[in-house]
Design a protein around this motif. Structure first.
Motif, PDB file in Angstrom:
ATOM      1  N   VAL A   1       4.657   7.509  -7.211  1.00  0.00           N
ATOM      2  CA  VAL A   1       3.988   8.797  -7.030  1.00  0.00           C
ATOM      3  C   VAL A   1       3.033   8.994  -8.197  1.00  0.00           C
ATOM      4  CG1 VAL A   1       4.308  11.276  -6.829  1.00  0.00           C
ATOM      5  CG2 VAL A   1       5.984   9.720  -5.825  1.00  0.00           C
ATOM      6  N   ARG A   2       1.790   9.281  -7.859  1.00  0.00           N
ATOM      7  CA  ARG A   2       0.781   9.526  -8.885  1.00  0.00           C
ATOM      8  C   ARG A   2       0.280  10.943  -8.739  1.00  0.00           C
ATOM      9  NH1 ARG A   2      -0.171   4.233  -7.099  1.00  0.00           N
ATOM     10  NH2 ARG A   2       0.109   2.723  -8.729  1.00  0.00           N
ATOM     11  N   LEU A   3       0.119  11.602  -9.863  1.00  0.00           N
ATOM     12  CA  LEU A   3      -0.398  12.974  -9.850  1.00  0.00           C
ATOM     13  C   LEU A   3      -1.861  12.998 -10.140  1.00  0.00           C
ATOM     14  CD1 LEU A   3       2.508  14.668 -11.789  1.00  0.00           C
ATOM     15  CD2 LEU A   3       2.153  14.600  -9.339  1.00  0.00           C
TER      16      LEU A   3
ATOM     17  N   ALA B   1       0.830  -1.201   0.000  1.00  0.00           N
ATOM     18  CA  ALA B   1       0.000   0.000   0.000  1.00  0.00           C
ATOM     19  C   ALA B   1       0.871   1.260   0.000  1.00  0.00           C
ATOM     20  CB  ALA B   1      -0.932  -0.002   1.211  1.00  0.00           C
ATOM     21  N   PHE B   2       1.952   1.248   0.766  1.00  0.00           N
ATOM     22  CA  PHE B   2       2.841   2.400   0.859  1.00  0.00           C
ATOM     23  C   PHE B   2       3.534   2.671  -0.471  1.00  0.00           C
ATOM     24  CE2 PHE B   2       6.802   4.594   1.714  1.00  0.00           C
ATOM     25  CZ  PHE B   2       6.435   5.562   2.632  1.00  0.00           C
ATOM     26  N   THR B   3       4.026   1.602  -1.108  1.00  0.00           N
ATOM     27  CA  THR B   3       4.774   1.780  -2.351  1.00  0.00           C
ATOM     28  C   THR B   3       3.867   1.868  -3.578  1.00  0.00           C
ATOM     29  OG1 THR B   3       5.055  -0.605  -2.690  1.00  0.00           O
ATOM     30  CG2 THR B   3       6.795   0.556  -1.459  1.00  0.00           C
ATOM     31  N   GLY B   4       2.634   1.394  -3.449  1.00  0.00           N
ATOM     32  CA  GLY B   4       1.735   1.377  -4.597  1.00  0.00           C
ATOM     33  C   GLY B   4       2.104   0.310  -5.603  1.00  0.00           C
TER      34      GLY B   4
END
Length: 103
Positions: free
Chosen positions: A101-103, A43-46
């Motif tokens: 990281v997702r924008l 969940a933390f790293t995606g």
């Protein structure tokens, strides 16, 4: 990230945590904590770290910093069962470079 983590991966994560904790018991408790720690890392790293549909999935395929963070989180959860404190910041520091990281 549905499905269960292959038992061999959980066993390897438990073995790593047992080395970190220097304990030789509590397999059942540690197995539950290991699954929680792996799911938390995902969940933390995606990122799905362990394929759910691959019975030959290996803990050795997990990057070392993530695996170390999982072992540290299992140890923290095991030792702080009655504590409300936050997990060690070192766990997030180990996982942060792998975070998507997702924008």
């Amino acid at each position: 990230m549905s499905g269960s983590i292959p038992p061999g991966v959980i066993a390897d994560a438990v073995a790593a945590a047992k080395l970190w904790l220097r304990v030789d018991s509590d397999e059942g408790v540690l197995a539950g904590l290991a699954e929680t720690a792996i799911l938390t890392a995902e969940a933390f790293t995606g990122t799905v770290l362990v394929p759910r549909d691959d019975p030959t999935a290996s803990w050795a395929a997990v990057p070392a910093p993530i695996a170390q963070g999982v072992a540290m989180l299992v140890a923290y959860l095991f030792e702080a069962r009655s504590d409300d404190g936050a997990p060690p910041a070192a766990v997030a520091a180990l996982w942060r470079p792998y975070r998507q990281v997702r924008l």
